[in-house]
Design a protein around this motif. Structure first.
Motif, short mmCIF file in Angstrom:
data_model
loop_
_atom_site.label_atom_id
_atom_site.label_comp_id
_atom_site.label_asym_id
_atom_site.label_seq_id
_atom_site.Cartn_x
_atom_site.Cartn_y
_atom_site.Cartn_z
N ASN A 129 0.85 -1.19 0.00
CA ASN A 129 0.00 0.00 0.00
C ASN A 129 0.89 1.23 0.00
N LEU A 130 0.28 2.39 -0.27
CA LEU A 130 1.05 3.63 -0.42
C LEU A 130 0.86 4.58 0.76
N SER A 131 0.26 4.10 1.82
CA SER A 131 -0.14 4.99 2.92
C SER A 131 1.04 5.65 3.63
N THR A 132 2.23 5.07 3.53
CA THR A 132 3.37 5.63 4.24
C THR A 132 4.13 6.68 3.43
N TYR A 133 3.73 6.88 2.17
CA TYR A 133 4.45 7.82 1.30
C TYR A 133 3.84 9.21 1.35
N GLY B 227 -16.94 0.35 2.73
CA GLY B 227 -16.69 1.57 3.48
C GLY B 227 -15.26 2.06 3.37
N MET B 228 -14.39 1.24 2.79
CA MET B 228 -12.99 1.63 2.63
C MET B 228 -12.90 2.85 1.69
N GLN B 229 -12.11 3.83 2.07
CA GLN B 229 -11.94 5.04 1.28
C GLN B 229 -10.78 4.88 0.30
N VAL B 230 -11.10 4.84 -0.99
CA VAL B 230 -10.08 4.72 -2.02
C VAL B 230 -9.42 6.08 -2.21
N THR B 231 -8.11 6.09 -2.32
CA THR B 231 -7.34 7.32 -2.48
C THR B 231 -6.83 7.45 -3.91
N PHE B 232 -6.92 8.66 -4.45
CA PHE B 232 -6.38 8.89 -5.79
C PHE B 232 -4.86 8.70 -5.77
N SER C 261 -8.40 11.02 -0.57
CA SER C 261 -9.43 10.00 -0.72
C SER C 261 -10.62 10.56 -1.50
N ILE C 262 -11.49 9.67 -1.93
CA ILE C 262 -12.70 10.10 -2.63
C ILE C 262 -13.50 11.04 -1.74
N LYS C 263 -13.61 10.71 -0.46
CA LYS C 263 -14.39 11.52 0.48
C LYS C 263 -13.86 12.94 0.58
N GLY D 257 -11.62 10.62 -14.22
CA GLY D 257 -11.53 9.17 -14.14
C GLY D 257 -11.83 8.69 -12.73
N ASN D 258 -11.81 7.38 -12.55
CA ASN D 258 -12.09 6.78 -11.25
C ASN D 258 -10.95 5.81 -10.90
N PRO D 259 -10.99 5.13 -9.77
CA PRO D 259 -9.89 4.23 -9.41
C PRO D 259 -9.59 3.18 -10.48
#
Length: 253
Positions: A106-110, A158-163, A180-182, A228-230
């Motif tokens: 995943n890319l959450s740490t970048y 419910g998971m938030q997808v991030t661009f 995130s989309i939200k 575009g979308n995910p």
């Protein structure tokens, strides 16, 4: 089963599934074995039991090394050399495919809102491993997991997808992580800003490089105003990656 599909079976598959696949194939079978399995004491019996039921000349053998970090290239290459001694009749298989992966899970740490590079190790590992096969007169085929981690991604409601942008470069993956989309991550203004970051960087290989590069260029310049979308962005990353790897491999021979 469609005529052009080549099914993949693994050592861990149960006998009913394997039998079902064998009786229905029309263009051969791919057998995926993981490096850890090859080095296990029980490998040779399991592998012989499976392949004895098949025509080796109709089997594509996939040796899957899974994740390879920069520090593991030499270690896993050495393990490949050891693994070769445990597979009999290697030259009789239709093709030998070596797969590896170095894209993070995943890319959450970048960092967000800027281009970040991640070492791309698949090509380096393949070139190291290829030497061991060539010593035995065996040609191998390159394979990787594209701009994805090798594990299956499980979506949780419910998971938030991030661009994010995933862009393959020579020794790196170039990523851009947005919101995130939200939080409006897929709003066109934010997507356009991200595309501009890439297009105006030294990493961008030009709008004519692939369909994906043209799409990114058009979004950056407002020629296309759809963010575009995910799914769109995974398709763009995959298209660019495939074109890049095909060009890379064609220049190796």
């Amino acid at each position: 089963m469609p005529r052009d599909v080549i099914p993949v079976i693994k050592l861990a598959d149960n006998s009913d599934r394997i039998e079902n696949v064998i009786t229905r194939v029309q263009k051969g079978i791919a057998v995926r074995i993981y490096l850890d399995e090859i080095l296990d004491d029980s490998f040779q019996k399991l592998f012989t039991d499976l392949t004895s039921r098949l025509n080796l000349q109709e089997i594509d053998l996939i040796i899957d090394v899974q994740f390879v970090s920069a520090g593991e290239i030499n270690i896993k290459s050495a393990l490949i050399k050891e693994a070769l001694n445990r597979i009999n009749n290697m030259s009789e298989f239709r093709t030998i495919i070596v797969a590896s992966n170095s894209f993070p899970e995943n890319l959450s740490t970048y960092d967000k809102y800027r281009l970040v590079t991640i070492p791309r190790n698949e090509s380096k590992f393949f070139n190291k491993a290829k030497q061991h096969f060539e010593e035995k007169g065996i040609k191998i085929v390159y394979s990787d997991y594209g701009v994805n981690h090798w594990t299956y991604f499980e979506y949780v409601p419910g998971m938030q997808v991030t661009f994010n942008i995933r862009y393959t470069y020579y020794d790196n993956f170039v990523i851009y992580r947005g919101d995130s989309i939200k939080r409006g991550g897929f709003n066109f203004a934010k997507v356009q800003e991200a595309c501009n970051e890439l297009v105006n960087s030294s990493y961008f290989l030009g709008k004519d490089f692939s369909w994906a590069d043209q799409e990114i260029y058009d979004k950056a310049h407002g020629i296309v105003n759809k963010p575009g979308n995910p799914t769109t962005w995974r398709a763009l990353g995959t298209n660019h990656h495939i074109v890049f790897i095909l060009n890379y491999l064609s220049n190796q021979f």
